[in-house]
Structure formats: C-alpha cells, structure tokens
Design a protein around this motif. Structure first.
Motif, PDB file in Angstrom:
ATOM      1  N   UNK A   1      76.987 -10.021 -34.946  1.00  0.00           N
ATOM      2  CA  UNK A   1      77.027  -9.376 -33.332  1.00  0.00           C
ATOM      3  C   UNK A   1      76.074  -8.372 -33.107  1.00  0.00           C
ATOM      4  N   UNK A   2      76.048  -7.509 -34.173  1.00  0.00           N
ATOM      5  CA  UNK A   2      75.059  -6.133 -34.146  1.00  0.00           C
ATOM      6  C   UNK A   2      73.741  -6.573 -34.082  1.00  0.00           C
ATOM      7  N   UNK A   3      73.529  -7.558 -35.026  1.00  0.00           N
ATOM      8  CA  UNK A   3      72.212  -8.232 -35.338  1.00  0.00           C
ATOM      9  C   UNK A   3      71.565  -8.883 -34.085  1.00  0.00           C
ATOM     10  N   UNK A   4      72.411  -9.382 -33.219  1.00  0.00           N
ATOM     11  CA  UNK A   4      71.906  -9.952 -32.127  1.00  0.00           C
ATOM     12  C   UNK A   4      71.584  -8.953 -31.006  1.00  0.00           C
ATOM     13  N   UNK A   5      72.259  -7.982 -31.066  1.00  0.00           N
ATOM     14  CA  UNK A   5      72.085  -6.826 -30.293  1.00  0.00           C
ATOM     15  C   UNK A   5      70.786  -6.185 -30.596  1.00  0.00           C
ATOM     16  N   UNK A   6      70.409  -5.968 -31.987  1.00  0.00           N
ATOM     17  CA  UNK A   6      69.400  -5.422 -32.188  1.00  0.00           C
ATOM     18  C   UNK A   6      68.131  -6.204 -32.115  1.00  0.00           C
ATOM     19  N   UNK A   7      68.093  -7.400 -32.040  1.00  0.00           N
ATOM     20  CA  UNK A   7      67.098  -8.451 -31.744  1.00  0.00           C
ATOM     21  C   UNK A   7      66.631  -7.946 -30.289  1.00  0.00           C
ATOM     22  N   UNK A   8      67.295  -7.433 -29.222  1.00  0.00           N
ATOM     23  CA  UNK A   8      66.990  -6.984 -28.050  1.00  0.00           C
ATOM     24  C   UNK A   8      66.801  -5.669 -27.852  1.00  0.00           C
ATOM     25  N   UNK A   9      66.858  -4.971 -28.952  1.00  0.00           N
ATOM     26  CA  UNK A   9      66.436  -3.358 -28.843  1.00  0.00           C
ATOM     27  C   UNK A   9      67.831  -2.783 -28.491  1.00  0.00           C
ATOM     28  N   UNK A  10      68.968  -3.024 -28.885  1.00  0.00           N
ATOM     29  CA  UNK A  10      70.273  -2.316 -28.118  1.00  0.00           C
ATOM     30  C   UNK A  10      71.144  -2.143 -29.260  1.00  0.00           C
ATOM     31  N   UNK A  11      70.473  -2.126 -30.584  1.00  0.00           N
ATOM     32  CA  UNK A  11      71.318  -1.234 -31.736  1.00  0.00           C
ATOM     33  C   UNK A  11      70.769  -0.032 -32.152  1.00  0.00           C
ATOM     34  N   UNK A  12      71.596   0.854 -31.901  1.00  0.00           N
ATOM     35  CA  UNK A  12      71.202   2.241 -32.043  1.00  0.00           C
ATOM     36  C   UNK A  12      71.034   2.812 -33.742  1.00  0.00           C
ATOM     37  N   UNK A  13      69.959   3.404 -33.828  1.00  0.00           N
ATOM     38  CA  UNK A  13      69.516   3.923 -35.212  1.00  0.00           C
ATOM     39  C   UNK A  13      69.364   5.435 -35.330  1.00  0.00           C
ATOM     40  N   UNK A  14      70.561   6.225 -34.566  1.00  0.00           N
ATOM     41  CA  UNK A  14      70.536   7.543 -34.544  1.00  0.00           C
ATOM     42  C   UNK A  14      71.403   7.930 -36.015  1.00  0.00           C
ATOM     43  N   UNK A  15      70.904   7.377 -37.031  1.00  0.00           N
ATOM     44  CA  UNK A  15      71.871   7.731 -38.255  1.00  0.00           C
ATOM     45  C   UNK A  15      71.771   9.306 -38.513  1.00  0.00           C
ATOM     46  N   UNK A  16      72.488   9.945 -39.255  1.00  0.00           N
ATOM     47  CA  UNK A  16      72.486  11.289 -39.516  1.00  0.00           C
ATOM     48  C   UNK A  16      72.910  11.389 -41.028  1.00  0.00           C
ATOM     49  N   UNK A  17      73.275  10.290 -41.688  1.00  0.00           N
ATOM     50  CA  UNK A  17      73.559  10.370 -43.169  1.00  0.00           C
ATOM     51  C   UNK A  17      73.223   9.205 -43.618  1.00  0.00           C
ATOM     52  N   UNK A  18      72.476   9.420 -45.137  1.00  0.00           N
ATOM     53  CA  UNK A  18      71.962   8.378 -45.980  1.00  0.00           C
ATOM     54  C   UNK A  18      72.994   7.959 -46.718  1.00  0.00           C
ATOM     55  N   UNK A  19      73.086   6.696 -47.019  1.00  0.00           N
ATOM     56  CA  UNK A  19      74.244   6.016 -47.658  1.00  0.00           C
ATOM     57  C   UNK A  19      73.677   5.646 -49.294  1.00  0.00           C
TER      58      UNK A  19
END
Length: 449
Positions: free
Chosen positions: A323-341
């Motif tokens: 579901x999140x990847x479908x949103x990402x394809x439309x530019x609607x997934x946020x990438x405001x990450x604050x921590x590396x994993x």
C-alpha cells in the motif's frame, strides 16, 4: 495451425492458474478418490524432486519412496501418505515458485490444495488431535488468555520450565518452542476511538482510496498490539486516515491449515459483510500479518469464487508495504526520516512472497538513508502451530537454520520479518537475547514518531 503438443508447451509457459476449491462437493471427502489423486501427484513429484529443499513434506515423501520395495510410489503404503500431509503447512511456495506442472499444465498439479483436501478428509475422519483444534482456536485462546490477572498467569507459566514440561506431556506443545505473549489491553481496546472513524479528507492515489481500515488479526490484536499501533502511526504520518474494523473474527487461516473448512466458512460469513461494507464506503483494507492478507486475497476467494462481496474484499486488501509503495509511486509517501537504520537482516515470509507483489517491504526500507538490507527469501519453518508441536518443533528449527545462519553471518543492527511469528522463530534459533523488530516498527523508528 498448432498441434496439441504446441498447445501444451504454450500452456506450460503461462502464469500459474489456481482452480476454485470444490470443497462443497461430497466427492472432495471420499478417501479412495483422494488416495488415487495423492498417488498420481506423488508420482509426479517423485520424478521431479525440485521442491526437496522447501519443507519437510517432500523429503518425507522421497524417503518413503526410496525405502519402499519398488523404489517407486506404488511401493509406498498408502497409510504412510498421511506423514506427507502432516508435514505440509500450506506455505504455497511449491505452487508459486518451484513446480513446473501447475495449471494450466495438463498434469494439473496443485500440491498445497491437494494437501488441504487431505487435511479436510482427515478432520472428517476424526483423526485430528484435540491439541491441534485448541491451538488453531486463536480467538478463543486470545480472549481467555487476555483476561486481566489471567494474562499474567498465562505469560508467567509459559516461561516456566516446569509448566512447559507439563504442557508438553499433556498437550504435546514442545517445551523449547517460543509461545506468544498475551495482552489484556489489546490493539482494539487501545484504539477503540478509531473504530467509528469516518474521514473524508483522504487523498486517493492510483488504486488506493487514501484511507485504510485495519484488520487487526488475532495475533496483532492479542499478542503484539504494538505492531498495529506502529502501523497506525506510520500511516497517519503519511496522511492516511486509519480506522479499526469495528468487529472481526480470525481470518480463518489456522483452521484452513487444519482442514476445517466449515469453520473457515463461518469466519468468512462473520468478516466479509463488514469488510465489504467498508470497501463500499471508500476504505481500503490492510492487515499486519501476511497470512491474513493472503487469506482474503486468495484462499477465501478460491472457496467462494462466486460471492461478489468476497471479490470486493479481495480487490481492496493490501499488504501494508504494498500500500505504501502504491502511494510512493504517486509521490505521496513521506521521506522525512530522522534516523538511519543501519544493517537489517530482512526475512521475507512465504505468505507474503506468494502474493506476487514483489519486495515492497525492502523497497520502502531502502528509502531510509543509511540503511542496508540483507534479504533472506527462505521459509522460517514456523507456520503458526507447526513449530510449537512436540513432533515437529525440531524439524521446524532445522528448516529455519539457513535463515538463522544468514542473520548470524550478517551481524545486523536489526533483524526483521513481516510475519511476527517467523521473527520469533528466528529469535529461537539465534538464542542471543536479541528480539526481532517488525518492518513497520523499524519504519516508525526511522521517522522518529
């Protein structure tokens, strides 16, 4: 003009096709007909042997053949066929990733659904253990074990060596198997405020409506509610309104694996009308456990192919990361990450792989800066109940060993699986005190929310 052999070759190159499960037909439960079909399919499997590394069902079959008087399937005692059936936990990988003879091939091999038929016959014969009926009654166990005070007793007892020896002797639950923790404050109780949410501010994108209803699942509700809370937090951070299904039962997967199709049908009658109504109101559906998503995407539709509400739910349910990847394809997934994993040893569960959606979890986690994914595409051997049973636990850990070895070799900052039970199976193999973290929990960590 093409010949029949050309048609067969062309058919074998087509995508696998699943036939509807003819489980209402009385012939489905006729043991002589079942044995004839088992012999036919086992003979094909014996001549191929591509699936030998997937689970213990195939080594069991091949050992029976190799140790028979003829060294062919016709030399195997038909009573021993049940040994093969008992080792199949319907992971579906043989059908989806290995077998060259699945429909539309003329040999029409669907090994998992043949095993399902055999399990249904075994149940109807009264040959299923009481233990197995209890272990697959997940709603009932969760409600009982989750009662305040009772929950503390259950969780403490499950960690007691003395009690576990007693449980092994009385119920056949292996003392070394990790048992789930229960919560009295379930996911649904924690988020009751979301059960009647009706948000019209959703932003559709592609196939998604932009607002998601969470089917919490038995495990996500009673055993690891934090996973559902992390999912809600991540979705709301991405401006996806979430609500909880106001009333639900177990998806039916545990009873399906038991062959109890009538109970699966009752679960369907309880869940589908509610979910279909939500879909009609503009909600998409997500669930945190891959087996539950697969149940609504594949197994229930194959049992009830002509039910329009079943089809409606099938078309509207998603894996959370799909579901999140479908949103990402439309530019609607946020990438405001604050921590590396850092480094993640990521195990892909069987019931997610066979959904044919691609590595969506890995794709999302790869968007987090400073993150390296070591992907492990191999069965953990857990299967919900298989790994906790006395007679199968050690075999399940043997199946898990390659996964555990990969995690150990990676030396990751985190190890993870979309299936929380598979995560704990890996934990049981590692025996280093380090806990698995669900991918959605890691994504929440990366967001710092």
């Amino acid at each position: 003009m093409t010949s029949a052999s050309d048609d067969r070759r062309e058919g074998s190159l087509q995508a696998p096709k699943r036939h509807a499960l003819d489980w209402r037909n009385p012939e489905f439960y006729e043991e002589p007909a079942l044995m004839t079909e088992l012999e036919r399919v086992f003979d094909i499997c014996h001549g191929c042997r591509r699936c030998v590394s997937l689970c213990n069902a195939f080594p069991t079959l091949f050992d029976l053949v190799d140790n028979s008087s003829t060294m062919e399937v016709d030399g195997v005692n038909k009573n021993d066929y049940w040994q093969v059936v008992d080792h199949c936990y319907l992971c579906d990988l043989c059908f989806m990733t290995k077998c060259p003879y699945v429909p539309p091939h003329e040999w029409n091999v669907d090994f998992p659904h043949l095993m399902l038929r055999a399990k249904a016959v075994k149940l109807q014969k009264g040959a299923v253990k009481t233990r197995d009926k209890i272990l697959t009654s997940t709603d009932r166990i969760g409600k009982l074990a989750g009662i305040p005070v009772v929950v503390q007793i259950v969780n403490t007892a499950n960690k007691s060596g003395t009690f576990r020896k007693f449980l092994d002797k009385v119920l056949g639950v292996h003392p070394d198997a990790l048992l789930p923790v229960y919560h009295s404050k379930t996911l649904r109780k924690r988020n009751k405020r979301l059960s009647n949410r009706n948000n019209n501010s959703a932003v559709p994108a592609g196939r998604t409506k932009g607002k998601a209803v969470l089917f919490s699942t038995c495990y996500g509700n009673y055993n690891e509610p934090q996973i559902g809370e992390d999912l809600i937090a991540v979705y709301e951070h991405n401006d996806i309104p979430v609500r909880i299904v106001e009333k639900e039962q177990c998806c039916g997967m545990p009873k399906l694996e038991l062959g109890d199709l009538e109970t699966v049908a009752r679960a369907k009658e309880a869940n589908i009308p509610i979910l279909a109504k939500l879909v009609s109101e503009g909600w998409d559906i997500v669930a945190p456990v891959p087996s539950c998503v697969l149940m609504f995407k594949q197994e229930i539709p194959l049992m009830f192919p002509d039910d329009p509400d079943v089809v409606k739910v099938k078309q509207a349910i998603y894996d959370p990361f799909e579901y999140l990847m479908l949103r990402n394809a439309e530019g609607l997934f946020k990438k405001d990450f604050v921590k590396e994993l850092g480094t993640i040893a990521y195990h892909v569960p069987c019931h997610q792989r066979v959904q044919n959606i691609g590595p969506k979890t890995r794709e999302i986690l790869n968007l987090v800066p400073g993150t390296e994914i070591e992907t492990i595409e191999r069965c953990s051997g857990h299967d919900g109940t298989y790994a906790v049973k006395r007679e199968f636990h050690e075999i399940s850990m043997k199946i898990a060993r390659p996964v555990v070895n990969r995690v150990t070799q990676t030396g990751p900052d985190h190890y993870s699986s979309d299936c929380p039970m598979a995560g704990h199976q890996i934990e049981n193999g590692l025996k280093n005190g380090k806990k698995p973290e669900h991918p959605i929990s890691l994504l929440r960590l990366a967001y710092g929310i």
